[in-house]
Design a protein around this motif. Sequence first.
Motif, mmCIF file in Angstrom:
data_model
loop_
_atom_site.group_PDB
_atom_site.id
_atom_site.type_symbol
_atom_site.label_atom_id
_atom_site.label_comp_id
_atom_site.label_asym_id
_atom_site.label_seq_id
_atom_site.Cartn_x
_atom_site.Cartn_y
_atom_site.Cartn_z
ATOM 1 N N THR A 102 0.871 -1.162 0.000
ATOM 2 C CA THR A 102 0.000 0.000 0.000
ATOM 3 C C THR A 102 0.913 1.218 0.000
ATOM 4 O O THR A 102 1.768 1.356 0.874
ATOM 5 C CB THR A 102 -0.911 0.023 1.247
ATOM 6 O OG1 THR A 102 -1.691 -1.174 1.266
ATOM 7 C CG2 THR A 102 -1.830 1.232 1.231
ATOM 8 N N ILE A 103 0.729 2.068 -0.992
ATOM 9 C CA ILE A 103 1.528 3.293 -1.113
ATOM 10 C C ILE A 103 0.614 4.470 -0.815
ATOM 11 O O ILE A 103 -0.492 4.560 -1.361
ATOM 12 C CB ILE A 103 2.119 3.431 -2.541
ATOM 13 C CG1 ILE A 103 2.865 2.144 -2.971
ATOM 14 C CG2 ILE A 103 3.005 4.658 -2.640
ATOM 15 C CD1 ILE A 103 4.058 1.776 -2.123
ATOM 16 N N THR A 104 1.090 5.381 0.053
ATOM 17 C CA THR A 104 0.279 6.546 0.406
ATOM 18 C C THR A 104 0.993 7.831 0.010
ATOM 19 O O THR A 104 2.193 7.839 -0.261
ATOM 20 C CB THR A 104 -0.010 6.611 1.926
ATOM 21 O OG1 THR A 104 1.188 6.929 2.629
ATOM 22 C CG2 THR A 104 -0.606 5.306 2.438
ATOM 23 N N ASP A 105 0.223 8.904 0.047
ATOM 24 C CA ASP A 105 0.822 10.230 -0.160
ATOM 25 C C ASP A 105 1.340 10.736 1.188
ATOM 26 O O ASP A 105 1.318 10.008 2.185
ATOM 27 C CB ASP A 105 -0.177 11.200 -0.802
ATOM 28 C CG ASP A 105 -1.413 11.463 0.059
ATOM 29 O OD1 ASP A 105 -1.404 11.147 1.276
ATOM 30 O OD2 ASP A 105 -2.397 11.988 -0.487
ATOM 31 N N THR A 106 1.796 11.973 1.229
ATOM 32 C CA THR A 106 2.386 12.521 2.455
ATOM 33 C C THR A 106 1.357 12.771 3.554
ATOM 34 O O THR A 106 1.719 13.059 4.683
ATOM 35 C CB THR A 106 3.127 13.841 2.155
ATOM 36 O OG1 THR A 106 2.205 14.751 1.558
ATOM 37 C CG2 THR A 106 4.308 13.605 1.241
ATOM 38 N N GLU A 107 0.072 12.636 3.226
ATOM 39 C CA GLU A 107 -0.994 12.813 4.213
ATOM 40 C C GLU A 107 -1.535 11.476 4.720
ATOM 41 O O GLU A 107 -2.419 11.444 5.577
ATOM 42 C CB GLU A 107 -2.143 13.632 3.604
ATOM 43 C CG GLU A 107 -1.726 15.001 3.094
ATOM 44 C CD GLU A 107 -1.190 15.900 4.196
ATOM 45 O OE1 GLU A 107 -1.787 15.922 5.284
ATOM 46 O OE2 GLU A 107 -0.157 16.557 3.972
ATOM 47 N N GLY A 108 -1.052 10.377 4.163
ATOM 48 C CA GLY A 108 -1.527 9.064 4.575
ATOM 49 C C GLY A 108 -2.736 8.581 3.793
ATOM 50 O O GLY A 108 -3.395 7.619 4.189
#
Length: 160
Positions: A102-108
């Motif tokens: 699971t890859i997220t952005d800088t905000e989760g």
Amino acid sequence: MKIRGKILLPTIIAILVAAMAVLGTVVYIFDGYVNDVTTADIETYSTAVGMEYDELWALATSDSKMVASEEDLAKAIISGSLEQVQQVTTRLADQSGADFLTITDTEGNVLIRNYNLAKYGDSVTNQKGITEALKGNTYTTLEGGTEIALSVRGAAPILD
């Protein structure tokens, strides 16, 4: 009382006492055997599960570090192309052997789940590993998530 009654009653009592003694001895011996075997089996299986858990823990940690250090993934995320992120993530999942990524952005917020491409955009900041990765830490834990009920999970920040 006849001689037959005098012999029969004590004989029956003696047989019953002997049968109960034999039964008690068998139960005692069998119970000890079962307890010994069960204890040994539990110890063996517990050790095996512990070793498997330790292996999964180390694998999750190394996989998360490997994925996070992949320059192509950082470039794909920066480009904003979810197709590129998907391609790199698929390759990394194959290389690492990880069951899921699971890859997220800088905000989760989820950019991609390699096991459910249709679900993205939701926040996974309720997961300890994600919050630690967002703080810049590599973190491995045993926890549940929104899609996979319980697993050993490694998380690491993707730095560009």
